[in-house]
Design a protein around this motif. Structure first.
Motif, PDB file in Angstrom:
ATOM      1  N   GLN A  54       0.913  -1.123  -0.044  1.00  0.00           N
ATOM      2  CA  GLN A  54       0.044  -0.097  -0.022  1.00  0.00           C
ATOM      3  C   GLN A  54       0.839   1.372   0.082  1.00  0.00           C
ATOM      4  N   SER A  55       1.949   1.371   0.408  1.00  0.00           N
ATOM      5  CA  SER A  55       2.751   2.545   0.552  1.00  0.00           C
ATOM      6  C   SER A  55       3.825   2.783  -0.566  1.00  0.00           C
ATOM      7  N   HIS A  56       3.836   1.630  -1.505  1.00  0.00           N
ATOM      8  CA  HIS A  56       4.980   1.255  -2.320  1.00  0.00           C
ATOM      9  C   HIS A  56       4.438   2.094  -3.826  1.00  0.00           C
ATOM     10  N   HIS A  57       4.602   3.225  -3.571  1.00  0.00           N
ATOM     11  CA  HIS A  57       4.336   4.130  -4.816  1.00  0.00           C
ATOM     12  C   HIS A  57       4.996   4.095  -5.929  1.00  0.00           C
ATOM     13  N   GLN A  58       6.211   3.618  -5.557  1.00  0.00           N
ATOM     14  CA  GLN A  58       7.297   3.737  -6.738  1.00  0.00           C
ATOM     15  C   GLN A  58       7.562   2.298  -7.492  1.00  0.00           C
ATOM     16  N   LEU A  59       6.762   1.255  -6.898  1.00  0.00           N
ATOM     17  CA  LEU A  59       7.249   0.028  -7.199  1.00  0.00           C
ATOM     18  C   LEU A  59       6.603  -0.277  -8.741  1.00  0.00           C
ATOM     19  N   ASN A  60       7.674  -0.627  -9.505  1.00  0.00           N
ATOM     20  CA  ASN A  60       7.438  -0.666 -10.966  1.00  0.00           C
ATOM     21  C   ASN A  60       7.589  -2.115 -11.263  1.00  0.00           C
ATOM     22  N   THR A  61       8.239  -2.808 -10.740  1.00  0.00           N
ATOM     23  CA  THR A  61       8.127  -4.542 -11.255  1.00  0.00           C
ATOM     24  C   THR A  61       7.990  -5.310 -10.139  1.00  0.00           C
ATOM     25  N   ILE A  62       6.980  -6.336  -9.884  1.00  0.00           N
ATOM     26  CA  ILE A  62       6.840  -7.554  -9.163  1.00  0.00           C
ATOM     27  C   ILE A  62       7.123  -8.670  -9.850  1.00  0.00           C
ATOM     28  N   VAL A  63       8.040  -9.777  -9.374  1.00  0.00           N
ATOM     29  CA  VAL A  63       8.167 -10.942  -9.884  1.00  0.00           C
ATOM     30  C   VAL A  63       7.718 -11.812  -8.773  1.00  0.00           C
ATOM     31  N   LEU A  64       6.804 -12.750  -9.253  1.00  0.00           N
ATOM     32  CA  LEU A  64       6.161 -13.593  -8.056  1.00  0.00           C
ATOM     33  C   LEU A  64       6.158 -15.213  -8.918  1.00  0.00           C
ATOM     34  N   THR A  65       7.238 -15.292  -9.792  1.00  0.00           N
ATOM     35  CA  THR A  65       7.614 -16.454 -10.588  1.00  0.00           C
ATOM     36  C   THR A  65       7.677 -17.694  -9.585  1.00  0.00           C
ATOM     37  N   GLY A  66       6.896 -18.718  -9.915  1.00  0.00           N
ATOM     38  CA  GLY A  66       7.377 -20.127  -9.239  1.00  0.00           C
ATOM     39  C   GLY A  66       6.560 -20.236  -7.796  1.00  0.00           C
ATOM     40  N   ASN A  67       5.845 -19.366  -7.511  1.00  0.00           N
ATOM     41  CA  ASN A  67       4.966 -19.116  -6.152  1.00  0.00           C
ATOM     42  C   ASN A  67       3.727 -19.790  -6.391  1.00  0.00           C
ATOM     43  N   PRO A  68       3.322 -20.959  -5.666  1.00  0.00           N
ATOM     44  CA  PRO A  68       2.152 -21.657  -5.914  1.00  0.00           C
ATOM     45  C   PRO A  68       0.875 -20.888  -5.410  1.00  0.00           C
ATOM     46  N   LEU A  69       0.420 -19.888  -6.038  1.00  0.00           N
ATOM     47  CA  LEU A  69      -0.363 -18.778  -5.340  1.00  0.00           C
ATOM     48  C   LEU A  69      -1.733 -19.409  -5.191  1.00  0.00           C
ATOM     49  N   ILE A  70      -2.249 -19.205  -4.128  1.00  0.00           N
ATOM     50  CA  ILE A  70      -3.712 -19.766  -3.665  1.00  0.00           C
ATOM     51  C   ILE A  70      -4.636 -18.532  -3.623  1.00  0.00           C
ATOM     52  N   PHE A  71      -4.172 -17.361  -3.237  1.00  0.00           N
ATOM     53  CA  PHE A  71      -4.921 -16.253  -2.971  1.00  0.00           C
ATOM     54  C   PHE A  71      -4.231 -14.839  -3.320  1.00  0.00           C
ATOM     55  N   MET A  72      -4.683 -14.211  -3.942  1.00  0.00           N
ATOM     56  CA  MET A  72      -4.164 -12.637  -3.941  1.00  0.00           C
ATOM     57  C   MET A  72      -5.593 -11.674  -3.766  1.00  0.00           C
TER      58      MET A  72
END
Ligand code: NAG
Ligand code: NAG
Ligand code: NAG
Ligand code: NAG
Ligand code: NAG
Ligand code: NAG
Ligand code: NAG
Ligand code: NAG
Ligand code: NAG
Length: 674
Positions: A111-129
């Motif tokens: 929520q406070s990461h206003h500059q975040l440009n790239t998020i890499v979640l490769t390879g994580n078995p996501l169940i919920f976002m």
């Protein structure tokens, strides 16, 4: 997308099974002061306190974060790039199959990461976002959800993704590309669906992409079995990839009325796809494509009619397409500018029927699977050809290259590297007076002295003659190269291991970069480089030069000098000025002497550390007690300088004098008292 209790329980169960491998002292490495950190593979379960709040780029792959929430990264509000890649970890104990990756991305995580440009979640078995998990980073441009187990695009929280430029969804279980209704696509440039289970593309699917202009869409590794007619009607793409689709007729038919810059339809080794026929390409007549790649396919009944719909193409790539030739009589391919025929099975260059492509600028026939015979005049219709790559093609010719390259008046780039022996006649490239780059590396050249095969190449700037087994005693070898800037002679040898006063470099005074590494050199004459006033990069590494050879550098100033891996032990004081006047020097891997006989050089070295590179590998070889020590750390106490010795001699002399006088005095005294 709403949290479901069972999912939550599953996540708890899975994360409970996690066991961090305790690393004795996990420490992130700083890549760039206060900004860039690498914490990969350290068995971490949280962000370490040692990371400063100022961190902007964080590599946090292969750690143990089962969930991420609003506290996980709350301190690092300056984050721009965050890599949380993971991989399946299976314990060696079968009872505790352990997948310790992110399953759960909570509300307001960023929520406070206003500059975040790239998020890499490769390879994580996501169940919920969570729906609000990506709301903070309003500038988010690149989101990697590769290999995360996603099967439905509804899973992706769409809030605040207006600036998204690339979305990577490869290696999941997605069967439909139907994006959620409110998915913001206006800035989308890259959408990657490779290796999913997409078999059908409907009009509704592609209409959701209406707003994305100039999109690159990747369907490689999905076997497309159907495209609804009109699905791509009047759509425009930067690139479309359908590699690995078994029936290309379906793809060509489905793309009717579509405009595509680059269409990639190659196949892969392990796909059992159908041979291409003239009928396959029928659909190509009804769309607009600039460049097409058909690598690794097999053609059935290759004839001029196969190319009936290729007439508007500008680039055609037929790498490894099992071709023995191209048919004669292909018509209308006047737009083709670039043709790639690498790794095919031609016996003779004329088999490509080059005359069918009269506007060609670039031709690549690299890595031909058979011995390629250049024939004569095979390319003579390619008057506009600028770039020709014939490397790695087993080419052998006793008299090269005027008949072979007949009429290539505009050729600027010629690559003949890694071929069989070539005999070069006098003015061997007379047919290509515009050549700017000539690469003959690793091709054994036979040149009859005293001729220069390069005589007429007044525009040549780069010449690669590395490992050509040249006769370097031919002083005229490089005659006529008025504008040569870059010469690579690596791996050729010189008579008696020495570059003498008169040598082949004297005709190329415009040189800026000269590579003489691995030439088995033992010495260089003091005058050898006279006349090379423009050189700014000289590589003499991997020879057997001693310190005395540095005398030849007197004529050069402000250059990058590589003397690594030579036989330099001592550099006498009178040669140090020749080094001092250069800008950067590499002296690594030399058997340097760290005794007092080399004290002048060692002192000079320590005073000039800013000019030297590879200090870590610049070490002492002698005396044995200092072997391997970095030269910059050596501390010598060489008390006995010339002056010291002089004083000692004087002192001893005086002592003896004193002794003689005392004896005389005592004797006299004794006699006087007898
Ligand atoms: C990093 O931060 C520390 C402490 O705030 C500061 O002393 C140091 O100068 C910073 N280094 C750089 C390269 O900004
Ligand atoms: C994280 O979320 C909890 C519960 O919603 C909230 O109480 C807390 O203040 C949040 N923390 C931060 C750092 O925003
Ligand atoms: C880093 O951020 C945290 C939370 O915002 C704050 O409590 C802490 O004082 C900051 N540290 C430094 C060195 O500024
Ligand atoms: C389309 O995208 C490519 C690269 O993705 C870029 O080079 C090109 O300039 C773009 N064209 C337009 C018209 O935006
Ligand atoms: C392609 O365009 C033509 C002419 O505009 C139109 O008649 C045809 O139906 C279109 N094809 C498809 C599949 O929409
Ligand atoms: C490939 O697709 C085309 C058109 O959809 C169809 O006519 C053809 O039979 C297919 N080929 C094979 C071998 O299934
Ligand atoms: C010539 O081809 C070789 C082998 O394909 C390649 O390594 C080399 O970089 C090429 N030379 C130039 C100048 O591009
Ligand atoms: C020959 O030298 C040129 C210029 O440095 C370089 O681009 C090319 O890759 C070299 N060729 C080979 C085969 O290494
Ligand atoms: C010094 O030269 C050697 C040999 O060419 C090379 O391997 C090394 O990378 C060079 N050092 C630096 C810092 O470039």
């Amino acid at each position: 997308m709403a949290p479901c209790v069972s999912c939550f329980l599953l996540a708890v169960l899975i994360s409970a099974g996690c066991k961090a491998i305790p690393s004795s002292d996990p420490k992130c490495t700083e890549k760039e002061g206060n900004r860039t950190y690498n914490c990969e593979n350290l068995g971490l379960r949280e962000i370490p306190d040692t990371l400063p709040n100022t961190t902007e780029v964080l590599e946090f792959s292969f750690n143990f974060l089962p969930t991420i929430q609003n506290t996980t990264f709350s301190r690092l509000i300056n984050l721009i790039f965050l890599d949380l890649t993971s991989k399946v970890k299976i314990s060696i104990y079968p009872q505790s199959l352990c997948r310790c990756q992110i399953n759960w991305v909570h509300e307001d995580t960023f929520q406070s990461h206003h500059q975040l440009n790239t998020i890499v979640l490769t390879g994580n078995p996501l169940i919920f976002m969570a729906e609000t998990s990506l709301t903070g980073p309003k500038l988010l441009k690149h989101l990697f959800l590769t290999q995360t187990g996603i099967s439905n695009l509804e899973f992706i929280p769409v809030h605040n993704l207006e600036n998204l430029e690339s979305l990577h969804l490869g290696s999941n279980h997605i069967s439909s590309i139907n994006l959620p209704e409110n998915f913001p696509t206006q800035n989308l440039k890259v959408l990657d669906f490779q290796n999913n289970a997409i078999h059908y593309i409907s009009r509704k699917d592609t209409n959701a992409l209406e707003q994305a202009t100039n999109l690159s869409l990747n369907f490689n590794g999905n076997d497309i079995k159907g495209i609804e007619p009109g699905a791509f009607n009047s759509k425009i793409f930067q690139s479309l990839k359908f590699g690995g689709s078994l029936n290309l007729s379906i793809v060509f038919k489905g793309l009717q009325n579509c405009t595509i810059q680059s269409l990639w339809l190659g196949t892969f080794e392990d796909t059992d796809d159908q041979d291409l026929t003239s009928a396959t390409f029928e659909g190509l007549c009804d769309m607009s494509v600039e460049s097409i790649n058909l690598q690794k396919h097999h053609f059935n009944d290759l004839s001029s009619s196969t190319f009936r719909c290729f007439t508007r193409l500008q680039e055609l790539d037929l790498t490894a397409a099992h071709l023995k030739g191209l048919p004669s009589g292909i018509e209308g391919m006047n737009s083709l500018k670039k043709l790639v025929l690498n790794a095919n099975n031609f016996d003779q260059l004329c088999q490509i029927n080059a005359a069918s492509f009269p506007s060609l600028r670039e031709l690549y026939i690299k890595g031909n699977m058979r011995k390629l015979d250049l024939g004569t005049r095979c390319l003579e219709k390619l008057e506009t050809l600028q770039k020709l790559d014939l490397s790695h093609s087993d080419i052998e010719a006793s008299d090269c290259c005027n008949l072979q390259l007949k009429n290539l008046r505009h050729l600027q780039y010629l690559n003949l590297s890694y071929n069989e022996p070539l005999g070069l006649e006098d003015q061997a490239f007379k047919e290509c007076p515009q050549l700017e780059l000539l690469d003959l590396a690793f091709t054994h050249l036979r040149v009859k002295a005293p001729h220069s095969p390069f005589q007429n190449l007044h525009l040549l700037r780069v010449l690669n003659l590395s490992h050509c087994l040249l006769d370097t005693s031919n002083q005229h070898l490089l005659a006529g190269l008025r504008d040569l800037r870059h010469l690579n002679l690596q791996g050729n040898s010189f008579q008696d291991g020495s570059i003498s006063k008169t040598n082949l470099l004297q005709t190329v005074g415009s040189l800026e970069i000269l590579i003489l590494s691995s030439c088995s050199l033992l010495s260089i004459d003091q005058q050898a480089f006279q006349g090379l006033g423009n050189v700014n990069h000289l590589d003499l590494s991997y020879n057997s030069l001693t310190g005395d050879s540095t005398d030849a550098l007197n004529h050069l100033k402000g250059i990058y000098l590589n003397l690594a891996s030579n036989n330099i032990r001592i550099i006498p004081p009178h040669l140090l000025p020749a080094l001092s006047q250069q800008s950067t020097i590499n002296l690594s891997h030399n058997p340097l002497d760290c005794t007092c006989s080399n004290i002048h050089f060692i002192t000079w070295y320590k005073e000039n550390l800013h000019k030297l590179e590879d200090l870590e590998e610049t070490t002492c070889a002698n005396p044995p007690s200092l072997r391997g020590m970095k030269l910059s750390n050596v501390k010598l106490h060489c008390g006995l300088t010339g002056m010291g010795i002089f004083f000692i001699v004087v002192f001893v002399f005086l002592l003896i004098l004193l002794l003689i006088f005392s004896v005389k005095f005592i004797l006299r005294w004794k006699y006087q008292h007898i």
